[in-house]
Write a protein that holds these residues in place. Structure first.
Motif, mmCIF file in Angstrom:
data_model
loop_
_atom_site.group_PDB
_atom_site.id
_atom_site.type_symbol
_atom_site.label_atom_id
_atom_site.label_comp_id
_atom_site.label_asym_id
_atom_site.label_seq_id
_atom_site.Cartn_x
_atom_site.Cartn_y
_atom_site.Cartn_z
ATOM 1 N N ARG A 1 -4.024 -0.182 9.415
ATOM 2 C CA ARG A 1 -4.892 -1.194 8.786
ATOM 3 C C ARG A 1 -6.209 -0.592 8.330
ATOM 4 O O ARG A 1 -6.687 -0.872 7.214
ATOM 5 C CB ARG A 1 -5.164 -2.331 9.759
ATOM 6 N N GLU A 2 -6.800 0.266 9.161
ATOM 7 C CA GLU A 2 -8.065 0.881 8.766
ATOM 8 C C GLU A 2 -7.876 1.839 7.594
ATOM 9 O O GLU A 2 -8.737 1.939 6.710
ATOM 10 C CB GLU A 2 -8.701 1.597 9.952
ATOM 11 N N LEU A 3 -6.742 2.524 7.565
ATOM 12 C CA LEU A 3 -6.467 3.402 6.430
ATOM 13 C C LEU A 3 -6.278 2.589 5.159
ATOM 14 O O LEU A 3 -6.719 2.985 4.070
ATOM 15 C CB LEU A 3 -5.222 4.253 6.710
ATOM 16 N N ALA A 4 -5.625 1.456 5.275
ATOM 17 C CA ALA A 4 -5.455 0.597 4.101
ATOM 18 C C ALA A 4 -6.798 0.088 3.602
ATOM 19 O O ALA A 4 -7.053 0.023 2.391
ATOM 20 C CB ALA A 4 -4.527 -0.571 4.442
ATOM 21 N N ARG A 5 -7.686 -0.272 4.516
ATOM 22 C CA ARG A 5 -9.021 -0.712 4.118
ATOM 23 C C ARG A 5 -9.787 0.411 3.439
ATOM 24 O O ARG A 5 -10.507 0.194 2.472
ATOM 25 C CB ARG A 5 -9.800 -1.196 5.337
ATOM 26 N N ALA A 6 -9.631 1.628 3.946
ATOM 27 C CA ALA A 6 -10.355 2.763 3.355
ATOM 28 C C ALA A 6 -9.885 3.051 1.942
ATOM 29 O O ALA A 6 -10.634 3.583 1.121
ATOM 30 C CB ALA A 6 -10.172 4.002 4.222
ATOM 31 N N VAL B 1 1.108 -6.078 -4.215
ATOM 32 C CA VAL B 1 2.430 -6.526 -4.670
ATOM 33 C C VAL B 1 3.531 -5.804 -3.899
ATOM 34 O O VAL B 1 4.575 -6.396 -3.562
ATOM 35 C CB VAL B 1 2.574 -6.288 -6.189
ATOM 36 N N GLY B 2 3.314 -4.516 -3.600
ATOM 37 C CA GLY B 2 4.328 -3.796 -2.831
ATOM 38 C C GLY B 2 4.561 -4.411 -1.469
ATOM 39 O O GLY B 2 5.717 -4.576 -1.029
ATOM 40 N N ASN B 3 3.497 -4.773 -0.762
ATOM 41 C CA ASN B 3 3.650 -5.395 0.549
ATOM 42 C C ASN B 3 4.284 -6.779 0.438
ATOM 43 O O ASN B 3 5.088 -7.175 1.290
ATOM 44 C CB ASN B 3 2.297 -5.498 1.242
ATOM 45 N N LEU B 4 3.899 -7.546 -0.598
ATOM 46 C CA LEU B 4 4.496 -8.874 -0.773
ATOM 47 C C LEU B 4 5.982 -8.764 -1.059
ATOM 48 O O LEU B 4 6.798 -9.548 -0.530
ATOM 49 C CB LEU B 4 3.781 -9.628 -1.894
ATOM 50 N N GLY C 1 4.342 -4.916 10.895
ATOM 51 C CA GLY C 1 3.838 -6.285 10.856
ATOM 52 C C GLY C 1 2.474 -6.419 10.244
ATOM 53 O O GLY C 1 1.846 -7.475 10.336
ATOM 54 N N LEU C 2 1.982 -5.363 9.613
ATOM 55 C CA LEU C 2 0.632 -5.376 9.047
ATOM 56 C C LEU C 2 0.625 -5.636 7.548
ATOM 57 O O LEU C 2 -0.444 -5.651 6.941
ATOM 58 C CB LEU C 2 -0.056 -4.025 9.319
ATOM 59 N N GLY C 3 1.777 -5.802 6.946
ATOM 60 C CA GLY C 3 1.821 -5.920 5.485
ATOM 61 C C GLY C 3 0.920 -7.002 4.932
ATOM 62 O O GLY C 3 0.064 -6.748 4.074
ATOM 63 N N LEU C 4 1.060 -8.226 5.440
ATOM 64 C CA LEU C 4 0.260 -9.337 4.923
ATOM 65 C C LEU C 4 -1.205 -9.216 5.351
ATOM 66 O O LEU C 4 -2.099 -9.655 4.625
ATOM 67 C CB LEU C 4 0.847 -10.666 5.397
ATOM 68 N N ALA C 5 -1.455 -8.630 6.514
ATOM 69 C CA ALA C 5 -2.846 -8.431 6.932
ATOM 70 C C ALA C 5 -3.551 -7.455 5.999
ATOM 71 O O ALA C 5 -4.718 -7.654 5.626
ATOM 72 C CB ALA C 5 -2.879 -7.910 8.372
ATOM 73 N N GLU D 1 -4.319 -9.258 2.825
ATOM 74 C CA GLU D 1 -5.514 -10.092 2.974
ATOM 75 C C GLU D 1 -6.789 -9.254 2.848
ATOM 76 O O GLU D 1 -7.766 -9.668 2.206
ATOM 77 C CB GLU D 1 -5.493 -10.804 4.327
ATOM 78 N N ASP D 2 -6.786 -8.060 3.450
ATOM 79 C CA ASP D 2 -7.967 -7.192 3.365
ATOM 80 C C ASP D 2 -8.245 -6.781 1.922
ATOM 81 O O ASP D 2 -9.399 -6.785 1.468
ATOM 82 C CB ASP D 2 -7.766 -5.954 4.243
ATOM 83 N N VAL D 3 -7.194 -6.395 1.216
ATOM 84 C CA VAL D 3 -7.385 -5.962 -0.174
ATOM 85 C C VAL D 3 -7.871 -7.114 -1.034
ATOM 86 O O VAL D 3 -8.839 -6.973 -1.807
ATOM 87 C CB VAL D 3 -6.067 -5.384 -0.733
#
Length: 463
Positions: free
Chosen positions: A296-301, A364-367, A417-421, A424-426
């Motif tokens: 999650r932190e890497l996705a935020r970065a 879109v990839g996660n969705l 299980g972090l895809g939608l989270a 949301e961050d993006v």
């Protein structure tokens, strides 16, 4: 050129106020100066006319048989014959009654004893606050016995004529200066409009960056504005470099954690095989917590955009939604269990949104991956454009059981299980959010984002 509301902080308003003040003061000084100059000019003309009148009267002056002064011929100006007409003459002899024009009636010109003889001067008129311009000079006639007879000839004109001429001139002058003021104000307004146009161009190019139509301000500004544009471009370059470095560091961090987490996962299996089920479970749970936090932190970065006034400032050029969706759908089709699913895409080819291409791919990839885990037989992606609001609604729908039931284990064996989270961050970085809806046997997740204007090439292709 459109009118703008009054704003004391506006450069245009400040320039126009200064222009109006300077124009007003300049024309006021000019008007007063011209009025004074005109009055002095009229006074000089009156003085010349009085000298001419005096010369005319002096030339016709003579002595009668009794030695009293008289005029040999009537003056040319008929006003001398009308009482209180404003034009007067008077001849004074020592010890005798003065000879006066009929216009003086029963009055006389009271000239001071020390009055100048080489210039016109003013005396009080017959009415309060009235004045006469007078030329008074000595005249010497020869009497019957050859003796000199000294006389004083005075000629006067009413000052009201000068005042009336000045008032008439001032009225015409006010009209002329009003026209000049209007022309100067119009010129000042045009000058302010043209002078501030580079700032409008700068604002439009910044808006283009925010809308994703371009990524830099570029050149073409005046020499006073170009350094500012260059500095802003350098800031954007610096931001791109920092974002690139952050993404590289995020990738390196992910790679660095991958091996230790894999070793810990294998260690948890070894403990389970050795009979330490509780220790294996605790280790596996902690590893999973670590993996979730890291991902999650890497996705935020990696998020590039940032919400500012409803636009993705710093997100670079706008992303092509249709191209990105088709590319991701082709990728998801190659994942396990996707061969049982029918994918449909309803996204205009030329549609562009205000989001970075990589951030859009993350969302879109996660969705799509989330829908793949739940879908039974169909996944649909569509985009709805609200042209009035300048927004795009992106939705991913599947015919799965919904969020109340977990995905099949075989489809989610590698998920955290972090895809939608992460989605949301993006989306939160762009000032929007993810929506979830369940209706008609379908699960619909989507988001609303600003629409970017199509590029010139896109407009041509659409036409």
């Amino acid at each position: 050129m459109r009118l703008v509301p009054f704003d004391p902080r506006s450069l245009r308003v400040r320039l126009m106020l200064l222009a109006a003040l300077s124009i007003g003061l300049t024309l006021l000084v000019a008007g007063v100066t011209l009025s004074v100059v005109f009055e002095r000019h009229i006074e000089r003309r009156i003085a010349d006319e009085l000298s001419f009148r005096w010369t005319e009267l002096a030339g016709s002056l003579r002595l009668d048989a009794e030695g009293r002064p008289e005029l040999a011929r009537s003056p040319a100006d008929p006003r001398y014959g009308r009482p209180l007409s404003g034009a007067y003459w008077q001849v004074e002899a020592a010890g005798g009654a003065p000879l006066r024009s009929r216009s003086l009636w029963d009055r006389r010109l009271e000239t001071p004893a020390d009055a100048p003889t080489d210039a016109a001067f003013e005396i009080d008129g017959f009415e309060p606050d009235s004045e006469f311009y007078v030329v008074s000079r000595p005249v010497v006639l020869v009497g019957a016995g050859g003796e000199d007879v000294p006389l004083t000839l005075s000629v006067a004109l009413d000052h009201d004529e000068i005042q009336a001429a000045r008032e008439s001139f001032d009225a015409d002058l006010v009209k002329a200066l009003s026209v000049i003021a209007a022309a100067l104000l119009a010129g000042a307004l045009l000058q302010a409009h043209l002078g501030l146009s580079p700032l409008r161009t700068l604002r439009e190019r910044i808006a283009a960056i925010r809308a994703g139509r371009t990524d830099r301000l570029g050149a073409g500004f005046p020499s006073e504005i170009q350094p500012l544009a260059d500095d802003l471009d350098r800031l954007l370059d610096r931001q791109d470099v920092l974002i690139g470095r952050a993404r590289d560091r995020a990738g390196a961090l992910a790679h660095g954690f991958k091996t230790p987490l894999t070793i810990l996962t294998l260690e948890s299996r070894r403990l389970a095989d050795a009979g330490d089920a509780d220790g294996a479970r605790v280790l596996r749970e902690q590893v999973e917590i670590m993996r979730r936090h890291v991902e999650r932190e890497l996705a935020r970065a990696r998020i590039r955009g940032s919400a500012l006034g409803g636009s993705a400032l710093g997100a670079g050029r706008a992303a092509e939604l249709g191209l990105t969706v088709h590319r991701l759908v082709d990728t998801v089709r190659r994942l396990p269990f996707s061969d049982r699913i029918d994918f449909s895409v309803d996204v205009p080819a030329e549609l562009r949104i205000r989001m970075d291409r990589d951030d859009l791919g993350e969302v879109v990839g996660n969705l799509l991956d989330n829908a793949r885990k739940f879908a039974v037989s169909a996944i649909a992606v569509r985009a709805v454009v609200d042209a009035t609001a300048g927004l795009v609604r992106v939705e991913v729908a599947d015919d799965g059981p919904g969020f109340d039931r977990p995905a099949a284990p075989e489809r989610n064996h590698d998920g955290s299980g972090l895809g939608l989270a992460i989605v949301e961050d993006v989306l939160g970085a762009y000032g929007t959010h993810l929506t979830r809806d369940r209706s008609g046997g379908r699960t619909v997740v989507g988001f609303t984002i600003g629409r970017a204007e199509p590029t010139w090439e896109g407009k041509v292709a659409a036409e």
